[in-house]
Scaffold this active site. Structure first.
Site, short mmCIF file in Angstrom:
data_model
loop_
_atom_site.label_atom_id
_atom_site.label_comp_id
_atom_site.label_asym_id
_atom_site.label_seq_id
_atom_site.Cartn_x
_atom_site.Cartn_y
_atom_site.Cartn_z
N GLY B 482 0.06 -1.26 -0.28
CA GLY B 482 -0.38 0.05 0.52
C GLY B 482 0.62 1.46 0.04
N GLY B 484 2.61 2.33 -2.27
CA GLY B 484 3.33 3.02 -3.23
C GLY B 484 4.92 2.89 -3.62
N GLY B 726 12.75 7.85 4.19
CA GLY B 726 11.49 7.23 3.88
C GLY B 726 11.01 8.11 4.72
N GLU B 729 6.52 5.32 8.69
CA GLU B 729 5.89 4.80 9.60
C GLU B 729 5.73 6.49 10.45
OE1 GLU B 729 8.25 1.91 11.32
OE2 GLU B 729 9.75 2.82 10.05
#
Ligand SMILES: Cc1cc2nc3c(=O)[nH]c(=O)nc-3n(C[C@H](O)[C@H](O)[C@H](O)COP(=O)(O)OP(=O)(O)OC[C@H]3O[C@@H](n4cnc5c(N)ncnc54)[C@H](O)[C@@H]3O)c2cc1C
Ligand code: FES
Ligand code: FES
Lengths: 155, 769, 276
Positions: B482, B484, B726, B729
Site C-alpha cells: 500500500g 506505493g 523514507g 512510519e
C-alpha cells in the site's frame, strides 16, 4: 452434513443456476464458487465492509448473508463496475485522488460509494460518512475517499 | 541537478487499475490447485506443560489428512533471537499458542477435527506484568534462554526473563543533573495495540516431486521468509521459492516470518497439494505480533532557560511470550532515546522482558511511538514547570545540523525547526479559540524522529532489463503493501533511465526471479531499494551508451540520450533510436557489439556502525527523518468525548518522489496514530486477549476521521536517491502525544497513558476535582 | 462452514410446524445477529427458518391504531418511513444508530428485540413509546408490551413455536419531542456503552435507558419526579436514574462511567425535550 440447495440468481447481469451449500456465506460463495475474488474478507462479522456487495441494488455485508439466500436475487460485485475495459467514474476518481493504499478495502469502498451515488447523486460529507462508516480502511485513505466520491458526483 | 522529469511528480499508481477493479491479486486469490486446509488447535492456558496431546480422534475424522504437533518441527525459528517453536513443544507460553495443526481436504473437516483433539495442561504460574517477570522468584518463561542462538548485538540474560538489555551511556548524566535547575521525573505507560490490516495473515505451501518448495505468503519480506525457512528446515535457498502478492496492509505485523513454516512439513508430506493456512481475524489479532507494552520512567534535568541537560530513561517492555523480533525494538528505542532532541548527557536502560502475554513484535514506528510518547509528554511537563511555551522548549532542544543523537551519531540533513513551526502555524499556535458551552479547547504539538531500525548489513538490490523495443522491466524484492513502493521505484527508474514511466513494468517479488531485498520494513525501501534501482538504471544507461557509441562510432562522451534517441551532441544527425540500440546490438556489418542490456545495482549502507555494548554509542541510523504533529481539540467536560478540530502533520521527506502518494501516506499514518490515541488498546485478562475482533477492538472509521492538513518538507538527504528519505512510519509517531498535549492544554490534567477514551478523560477530570 | 438445515417458507402454518419440529430452530430475518452468533458458536441451529417469504411480516403501515412495523422491515426502511420520521423521530434515531448502513440494510427491528441485548438500540425508544410486540404462533396471536418482551440478556418472551410478527407504536403519538442519545467508544459503528431515550408528552416525559441493566429499563424514578412531583431541575431529576439501573463493567465501559454518563445523557435529554 453439507446439504446443497439449487439457487438461481443474477450475477453481474448474467443469470446463473448453481448449487450452494447450506452453511456457506455469500462471501465464501462469491469467492470460492463464483471465483470472483475482488470481494474480500476481513472479519466475517459485518464490521469491516471489505465484503460489501450489492444485493438487489443495496449494499450489504456478504459475510452476513447465507449463500442460499441469494436465490431469486440480483448480485453485483466489484467486477461488474468496469465493463469492457471502461472504468466506472468512481474507479477513475479513486485513482485520480489516490484514494487507497493497499487496496484491500477498495472494492468494498467503491461498492458502498456506488450505492450512495445511486441514492444521493450529490452527497454531503455527512452522507458519505453515513454510507461508508461500515467500511474500514486501516491504511487510512478516508480523506482521499471523500474527495474521490465528491469528484465522481460532479462527473 | 537538472530538471527532474518523473521524480517529484504525482504520477498515477502502478497498481491503480488493478486495485479499483478488484483484479489486484492478494495472496489468497492465488491459492489454486488441489487444496488442503490447515487449522490450528490453540492453547487454552497462558503458561503450562502439555501433559497429554491426544490426536487419535482427530486423525480418524473423515477428510483429515494429517495432524502435526510441535515435535514434527526439528528447529526453532527467529529473526534476531531464535526462541520460537513453530508450535508449542511440551510447554505453552501464551494463551492461543498453537499446539497442533490439523490438515484436511475441507476447511470444515479441519475445523471439526480441531475440536476432537484432546489436550491436558498442567498449568504453571503465569507472568503477565514485566515487573513481576523481573523479580528473582518469577517463574521462568524460557528455561533454555541461555542456549538460544542470538545475533550478538542483543544481550539476553540466561536464567531470567530478560530477553535483551540495551544500555546507553552518553556524556555524564550526574554532571548533567548537577547543572540543571529543575529535575522532573515521570512514569509513562503505553499499552499493547494491534496492527489489524484488513487482510489477515495467510500462507500456502507446495512441494513438487523434485524437492522444490514453493511458499505463497502475505509476508512483508519474502527473502527473510526464505532465509528463515531455509534454516529451520535445513534446506538450500535455491530449493525454496517464496512468492508475494499485493499485501492488504502490513504495518509491521507481516514482517519476519510467522505462519508460513507451519504448513511446510505438510506440503512435504503431500506433494502436489497446495496446503493453505488462513488466519481469521481473532487468530490474527491474538496469534501474531502485538505492539509491546512499554512501562517507562523518564527523568530530565533542565536549566531555567529551557535547555535539557540530562536524561535518564528506563524502559521496561512487555515482550510477550516470544521476543525473536521484539529484542530489536527494545534496542532501537534505546539508541533513539532522546527523541528529536539534542541532549548532552543520556543514560538509558531498555529491557525486553518475557511475559505470558501475546507475542510482541514490530508495529509501524518500531518502538518510536512508545518511546517518544514519554519524551513528547515530558517536554510539555517541562514547559509547564518552567512556564515556557512548549514549542519554544522543543525549538531550544530540537536537533539541528550537527547535533548528536542519544547514541552520539551526528545528524546532517535536518530541519526539525521547520517541521515544528509549520504545524504550529497551521493550527494557530498561541491563539486560544472560544469553545462551546460545556466544552474546553486546547492545542498541542509533538515532534518526532525515526531512523530505519535495521542491521548495518541489511542490503538491497535491483535488476533492470531493457526489452528489444526499449521498454523496461524493473525487478526488485521489495513488497507492495500500500505504501506505493512500486510507483516510487518506477519513478526513480524512469528518471535515471530517462525512459517514460509508461514504458516501465514492475512487479511484486518472487524470490526465484527477483533479486535480494532484506525486508520491506523501517521506512527504508525508497532509500535502499531506490538507490539500488538508481544504480541499476545507471548501469543500464552505461550499456546503452556503450552500444550506441560502437554503433554510431562516436565516443561515449559525445553522446546523449533523450529517452527515445541516443545522438551525438556534436552532430544530432548521428543518432540511433533506443529500439535500435536495445534490439540489434550489432553494427550494420553484422558484427556484434554487446548482448541484451541488463542493469544491476545493489546497496548496503556505508554510514552505519555497531554500537558499543556498554555505552550504546555508534551510528545506528542510515538516515533520520523528522516531523511534527499539531492538534486542536475540543473536549466535552461531562462526557469526556474528545473532538479533534484541527490536525496537522509535517514530515521532512528529503524529496517526495511522488508527492501525492507521500501525502496519502502522511494522512494514513496520522489517522492510525489518531486511532491509537483515542481508541486502541489490547486488553488482557491473565494472558487471554479479550478484544480480538472488530466489535471489541475499535479503529478509526471515515466518520470519526477529521480533515488533515499535511506538509511535506524537503531538506535533501545527501545519500538518498534524489535526496529522498523514507516516511512511511513517521507520521504516526507524534499523534498520540500531540493529542494528549492538546487535551492537557484544554483541561489542565495530565495523561501518562493512552488511549484517551471518554472514560479515561472523565476519570482524570474527576480526580482533578 | 456450519451444518444445519435451511428452509424458507412463506406459509405461516408451515413455519409454526417447523419451529416445533426440532429443538434448536432459529428464525432468520436480517441475520446480522444470527450469523455472527453462529460463527462464534453462540447459536448452534439444527434448522434455520428463513422468514423472508412471509408476506404478513412485510407490512409497514400507519392506520388509526398507530404505526405497525413488520418483522421483516429493515432498519433503513424504518428510518426513511415518513410517518416515523414525522411523528416519532426518536424511533428513527434509534434505528439509525444501529451498526452501519450495510447492517441496517439487513437488520430488522424484530431481530433487534428478539436478540434481546440490553444494548439494543431500538429498545429504549420503543420503551419510551410504549410500543407493543405482536406475536403470532400456532395457538393464535397475542400482544406483549415491549418492556415485558425483554426477559434478560438474550432472553425474550417468545414461547416455542412463536414468532414476532410486528411491532406497533400506538396512537396517540407523543405531542412533544423525543431524542435518542447513544454513548459509545468511537461515536461510529459501535455498540452502545449507554443508550438513553427521552420523549416528552406535553409537560410529561418518558425516559428509557439501555445497556445499564440486564434488560433495557424505564427510568421510572426520573419520570415520577418530573411527572408526579413537578421536578424542574433536570440535574436533580436525572440523578435519580441511578435508582433504576444496575450497570456492569465490560470492554465498553466501567460500571462507574455508565452510572455517570447515563445521568448526563438523561439530563441532556430532559433539557432538549422539556426545555432548559
Ligand atoms: C457490525 C454490526 C454492528 C451492529 N451494531 C449494532 C448497534 O449499534 N446497535 C444494536 O442494537 N445492534 C447492533 N447490531 C446487532 C444487530 O444488527 C441488530 O440486533 C439487528 O437489529 C438484528 O436484526 P436481524 O434482522 O439481523 O436479526 P437476525 O440476526 O435475523 O435475528 C436475531 C435473533 O432474533 C431471532 N429472530 C429474528 N426475527 C425473528 C422473528 N420475527 N420472530 C422470532 N425470532 C426472530 C433470530 O432467530 C435470532 O435469534 C450490530 C450487528 C453487527 C453485525
Ligand atoms: S468480512 Fe464482511 S464485514 Fe468484514
Ligand atoms: S487501502 Fe488498505 S485498507 Fe484501505
Amino acid at each position: 452434513m453439507s446439504e446443497k440447495i439449487t439457487i438461481s440468481f443474477t450475477i453481474n447481469g448474467d443469470k446463473e443456476t448453481r448449487e450452494a451449500a447450506v452453511g456457506q456465506t455469500l462471501l465464501s460463495f462469491i469467492r470460492d464458487e463464483l471465483h470472483l475474488t475482488g470481494t474480500k474478507s476481513g472479519c466475517e462479522i459485518g464490521e469491516c465492509g471489505a465484503c460489501t456487495v450489492l444485493l438487489n441494488g443495496k449494499p450489504v455485508n456478504s459475510c452476513l448473508v447465507l449463500a442460499v439466500e441469494l436465490d431469486g436475487k440480483e448480485l453485483v460485485t466489484i467486477e461488474a463496475l468496469s465493463k469492457n475495459g471502461k472504468l466506472d467514474k468512481l474507479q477513475q476518481t479513486f485513482i485520480d485522488h489516490a484514494a487507497f493504499q493497499c487496496g484491500y478495502c477498495t472494492p468494498g469502498m467503491i461498492i458502498s460509494a456506488k450505492a450512495l451515488l445511486e441514492r444521493k447523486p450529490n452527497p454531503s460529507d455527512e452522507d458519505i460518512n453515513e454510507a461508508l462508516s461500515g467500511n474500514l480502511c486501516r491504511c487510512g485513505a478516508y480523506q482521499e475517499i471523500r474527495a474521490a466520491i465528491k469528484d465522481a458526483a460532479k462527473k | 541537478m537538472s530538471e527532474l522529469k518523473c521524480v517529484g511528480k504525482a504520477v498515477t499508481r502502478k497498481d491503480a487499475i488493478e486495485k479499483v477493479t478488484g483484479s489486484a491479486e492478494f495472496i489468497e486469490d492465488r491459492f489454486l490447485g488441489p487444496l488442503l486446509y490447515a487449522k490450528m488447535k490453540k492453547s487454552t492456558v497462558a503458561h503450562g506443560k502439555i501433559k497429554k496431546l491426544d490426536l487419535s480422534k482427530a486423525l480418524k475424522h473423515p477428510g483429515v489428512k494429517t495432524v502435526l504437533t510441535g515435535k514434527d518441527y526439528k528447529n526453532k525459528i527467529g529473526l534476531y533471537l531464535v526462541d520460537r517453536d513453530f508450535m508449542a513443544v511440551d510447554k505453552v507460553r501464551f494463551w492461543g499458542e498453537p499446539v497442533a495443526l490439523v490438515v484436511a481436504s475441507t476447511e470444515k473437516a479441519a475445523a471439526e477435527a480441531v475440536e476432537l483433539i484432546e489436550v491436558d495442561y498442567e498449568e504453571l504460574p503465569g507472568v503477565f506484568d514485566p515487573f513481576e517477570a523481573l523479580k528473582p522468584e518469577a517463574p521462568l518463561i524460557h528455561e533454555e534462554l541461555g542456549s538460544y542462538e542470538v545475533v550478538p548485538i542483543f544481550y539476553p540474560k540466561a536464567g531470567t526473563n530478560v530477553a535483551n538489555h540495551f544500555k546507553l551511556r552518553k556524556g555524564d548524566t550526574e554532571k548533567g543533573f548537577a547543572e540543571a535547575d529543575i529535575v522532573i521525573e515521570k512514569e509513562y505507560y503505553v499499552p499493547q495495540m494491534q496492527h489489524v490490516p484488513i487482510e489477515t495473515h495467510k500462507a500456502a505451501a507446495h512441494w513438487s516431486p523434485d524437492g522444490k518448495l514453493t511458499v505463497w505468503s502475505t509476508a512483508q519480506s519474502p527473502n527473510v521468509v526464505r532465509q528463515l525457512l531455509a534454516k529451520a528446515f535445513e534446506m538450500p535457498m535455491h530449493k525454496i521459492r517464496v512468492i508475494s502478492s499485493y499485501i492488504g496492509g502490513g504495518f509491521g505485523c507481516k514482517a519476519g516470518a510467522s505462519l508460513e513454516g507451519l504448513v511446510v512439513p505438510v506440503a512435504q508430506k503431500f506433494p502436489g497439494y497446495v496446503v493453505r493456512i488462513v488466519f481469521n481475524r481473532e487468530e490474527d489479532m491474538q496469534g501474531t505480533f502485538t505492539r509491546q507494552a512499554l512501562y517507562s520512567t523518564l527523568k530530565t534535568g533542565v536549566r531555567k532557560d529551557g535547555r535539557i541537560t540530562a536524561l535518564e530513561y528506563k524502559m521496561i517492555w512487555d515482550g510477550g511470550a516470544y521476543t525473536e523480533y521484539g529484542v530489536n525494538i527494545v534496542r532501537a528505542a534505546g539508541y533513539s532515546s532522546s527523541g528529536a532532541y539534542d541532549i548532552p548527557n543520556v543514560k538509558t536502560d531498555s529491557y525486553c522482558v518475557y511475559t505470558n502475554n501475546s507475542i510482541g513484535g514490530p508495529v509501524r514506528g518500531f518502538g518510536m511511538c512508545e518511546m517518544q510518547w514519554g519524551i513528547e509528554r515530558q517536554i510539555d511537563y517541562i514547559a509547564r514547570e518552567l512556564n515556557m511555551d512548549p514549542l519554544e522548549v522543543r525549538l531550544i532542544n530540537g536537533m539541528k545540523k550537527g547535533s548528536t543523537t542519544a547514541s552520539g551519531q551526528v545528524v546532517h540533513d535536518v530541519d526539525y525547526e521547520k517541521c515544528l513551526k509549520t504545524v504550529a502555524d497551521q493550527i494557530g499556535w498561541g491563539k486560544k479559540e472560544q469553545p462551546e458551552k460545556g466544552k474546553l479547547r486546547g492545542k498541542g504539538i509533538a515532534g518526532l524522529v525515526k531512523c530505519p531500525a535495521q542491521p548495518s548489513n541489511a542490503a538491497s538490490s535491483a535488476i533492470i532489463r531493457i526489452n528489444e523495443d526499449g521498454t523496461a522491466h524493473v525487478m526488485i524484492g521489495a513488497t507492495e503493501m500500500g505504501q506505493g513502493m512500486l510507483t516510487a521505484i518506477s519513478q526513480i527508474a524512469s528518471e535515471a533511465l530517462n525512459i517514460p514511466i509508461e514504458k516501465i513494468d514492475i512487479k511484486v517479488p518472487d524470490t526465484d526471479f527477483t533479486p535480494y531485498e532484506w525486508q520491506s520494513v523501517g521506512s527504508r525501501i525508497t532509500y535502499t531499494c531506490g538507490t539500488s534501482v538508481k544504480r541499476a538504471a545507471e548501469d543500464a544507461l552505461g550499456q546503452i551508451y556503450y552500444i550506441a557509441a560502437n554503433l554510431l562510432e562516436v565516443p561515449v562522451e559525445d553522446l546523449t540520450f533523450d529517452g527515445k534517441i541516443v545522438y551525438s551532441t556534436k552532430d544530432p544527425e548521428i543518432k540511433a533510436t533506443i529500439r535500435e540500440v536495445a534490439d540489434s546490438c550489432k553494427k550494420c556489418t553484422g558484427e556484434g557489439i554487446a548482448g541484451p542490456i541488463i542493469g544491476k545495482g545493489s546497496f548496503v549502507p556505508k554510514n552505519m556502525t555497531n554500537l558499543d555494548p556498554e555505552t550504546g554509542q555508534g551510528n545506528p541510523g542510515m538516515f533520520y527523518c523528522f516531523g511534527a504533529t499539531g492538534v486542536e481539540v475540543e473536549v466535552d467536560i461531562e462526557t469526556g468525548v474528545i473532538k479533534v478540530l484541527q490536525l496537522a502533520t509535517s514530515i521532512d521527506a528529503g524529496k517526495a518522489i511522488n508527492p501525492q502518494l507521500c501525502t496519502v501516506q502522511l494522512h494514513g499514518g496520522t489517522i492510525m496514530g489518531l486511532s491509537t490515541a483515542l481508541y486502541e488498546d489490547v486488553r488482557f485478562d491473565k494472558g487471554v486477549m479479550l478484544n480480538r475482533n472488530f466489535t471489541d477492538y475499535k479503529i478509526a472509521s471515515i466518520d470519526n476521521t477529521p480533515h488533515i492538513e499535511s506538509f511535506i518538507i524537503e531538506t535533501p538527504e545527501t545519500n538518498g536517491p534524489y535526496g529522498a528519505r523514507g516516511i512511511g512510519e513517521q507520521p504516526m509517531i507524534g499523534v498520540a502525544p500531540a493529542v494528549a498535549n492538546a487535551v492537557c492544554d484544554a483541561l489542565g490534567v495530565e495523561f501518562n497513558t493512552f488511549p484517551l477514551t471518554p472514560e479515561r478523560v472523565w476519570r482524570a477530570l474527576k480526580e482533578k476535582k | 462452514m456450519l451444518s444445519y438445515e435451511y428452509i424458507k417458507t412463506g406459509d405461516l402454518q408451515e413455519a409454526f410446524k417447523l419451529l416445533e419440529s426440532r429443538e434448536h430452530v432459529y428464525p432468520l430475518a436480517g441475520g446480522t445477529d444470527l450469523i455472527v452468533g453462529m460463527r462464534g458458536g453462540k447459536f448452534v441451529p439444527e434448522l434455520i427458518l428463513d422468514l423472508k417469504d412471509i408476506e404478513e411480516f412485510k407490512v409497514l403501515t400507519e392506520d388509526n391504531k398507530g404505526i405497525t412495523i413488520g418483522a421483516l422491515v429493515t432498519l433503513n426502511e424504518i428510518c426513511q418511513f415518513k410517518p416515523v420520521v414525522d411523528n416519532i423521530p426518536i424511533l428513527a434515531e434509534g434505528c439509525h444508530s444501529v451498526g452501519s448502513y450495510m447492517i441496517r440494510n439487513r437488520a430488522t427491528i424484530a431481530g433487534n428485540i428478539c436478540n434481546a441485548s440490553p444494548a439494543a438500540d431500538t429498545s429504549a425508544p420503543l420503551y419510551c413509546l410504549d410500543a407493543v410486540v405482536n406475536i403470532i404462533g400456532s395457538g393464535g396471536s397475542r400482544t406483549v408490551p415491549v418492556d415485558e418482551f425483554f426477559n434478560g440478556p438474550g432472553q425474550n418472551a417468545l414461547n416455542k413455536g412463536e414468532l414476532v410478527q410486528s411491532v406497533t407504536v400506538l396512537k396517540p403519538y407523543p405531542e412533544g419531542k423525543g431524542v435518542y442519545f447513544k454513548a459509545s467508544r468511537t461515536g461510529s459503528v459501535d455498540l452502545a456503552t449507554v443508550g438513553v431515550a427521552v420523549q416528552s408528552w406535553g409537560d410529561r416525559v418518558k425516559v428509557a435507558v439501555g445497556a445499564v441493566a440486564p434488560t433495557p429499563v424505564r427510568a421510572l424514578s426520573v419520570e415520577n419526579a418530573v411527572n408526579e412531583y413537578g421536578e424542574k431541575d433536570w440535574s436533580k431529576a436525572a440523578a435519580l436514574v441511578n435508582n433504576d439501573i444496575s450497570p456492569i463493567t465490560d470492554l465498553r465501559g466501567s460500571r462507574e462511567y455508565r452510572y455517570h454518563i447515563v445521568e448526563v445523557l438523561v439530563r441532556r435529554g430532559l433539557e432538549q425535550t422539556m426545555g432548559v
